[in-house]
Enzyme design. Structure first.
Site, mmCIF file in Angstrom:
data_model
loop_
_atom_site.group_PDB
_atom_site.id
_atom_site.type_symbol
_atom_site.label_atom_id
_atom_site.label_comp_id
_atom_site.label_asym_id
_atom_site.label_seq_id
_atom_site.Cartn_x
_atom_site.Cartn_y
_atom_site.Cartn_z
ATOM 1 N N ALA A 42 0.823 -1.209 0.000
ATOM 2 C CA ALA A 42 0.000 0.000 0.000
ATOM 3 C C ALA A 42 0.865 1.270 0.000
ATOM 4 O O ALA A 42 2.100 1.202 -0.010
ATOM 5 C CB ALA A 42 -0.951 -0.036 1.185
ATOM 6 N N HIS A 43 0.202 2.378 0.052
ATOM 7 C CA HIS A 43 0.815 3.706 -0.117
ATOM 8 C C HIS A 43 2.012 3.952 0.809
ATOM 9 O O HIS A 43 2.036 3.527 1.965
ATOM 10 C CB HIS A 43 -0.238 4.775 0.139
ATOM 11 C CG HIS A 43 -0.733 4.748 1.558
ATOM 12 N ND1 HIS A 43 -0.173 5.495 2.553
ATOM 13 C CD2 HIS A 43 -1.702 4.010 2.159
ATOM 14 C CE1 HIS A 43 -0.780 5.244 3.693
ATOM 15 N NE2 HIS A 43 -1.716 4.339 3.488
ATOM 16 N N ASP A 44 2.976 4.639 0.277
ATOM 17 C CA ASP A 44 4.100 5.185 1.054
ATOM 18 C C ASP A 44 5.005 4.126 1.676
ATOM 19 O O ASP A 44 5.728 4.419 2.635
ATOM 20 C CB ASP A 44 3.583 6.140 2.160
ATOM 21 C CG ASP A 44 2.813 7.306 1.567
ATOM 22 O OD1 ASP A 44 3.414 8.039 0.765
ATOM 23 O OD2 ASP A 44 1.611 7.459 1.872
#
Ligand code: COA
Length: 120
Positions: A42-44
């Protein structure tokens, strides 16, 4: 059957993204990453070199994973935050089905829910 890579990601060479795997956004991934089927990053997140995800790994946002880490089938890794990412150390092994809430030291195997060190 396809993998999806959404926006603003940086994937190094040699990545293998199996069917139904996903990389969402603002993720950096090193060399020779392998995401087996149904896994996501997922993000980041920041993923090192030679990291392997078995099938159905859920790696939530703001997780940093060191080189050569291995994540077993169905493991779930809690999200960190921008200020305090959750760290999976270099060479760590996360057993199948583990639910990881806290940092995993380098070269450590963890299993269970909550994930705890095993056989180290
Ligand atoms: C954690 C792991 C690396 C340990 O491997 P190992 O050292 O060979 O462990 P063993 O199979 O000898 O099991 C030792 C004990 O731990 C238990 N155990 C092993 N893996 C476990 C896991 N993921 N969760 C809970 N308990 C586990 C076993 O039941 C056994 O318990 P016992 O001593 O009471 O009988 C391994 O079991 C694992 O989870 N590997 C990931 C497998 C995977 O996802 N493969 C995907 C292929 S695509």
């Amino acid at each position: 059957m396809s993998a999806e890579v959404l926006d603003t990601n940086d994937l190094h060479s040699g990545a293998i993204l199996c069917g139904f795997s996903s990389v969402t956004s603002n993720v950096r991934i090193g060399k020779f990453f392998h995401a087996n089927m149904y896994s996501y990053v997922a993000h980041d997140c920041v993923v090192g070199d030679y990291v392997t995800f078995a099938p159905n790994v859920h790696c939530n946002g703001n997780v940093h994973i060191g080189d050569h880490a291995y994540v077993g089938t169905g493991a779930i890794i809690k999200q960190g935050s921008a200020e305090k990412p959750l760290w999976i150390g270099e060479g760590a092994v996360i057993g199948m089905g583990a639910v990881v809430y806290t940092d995993v030291p380098p070269f450590t195997t963890v299993i269970g829910n909550p994930a705890r060190a095993f056989g180290n």
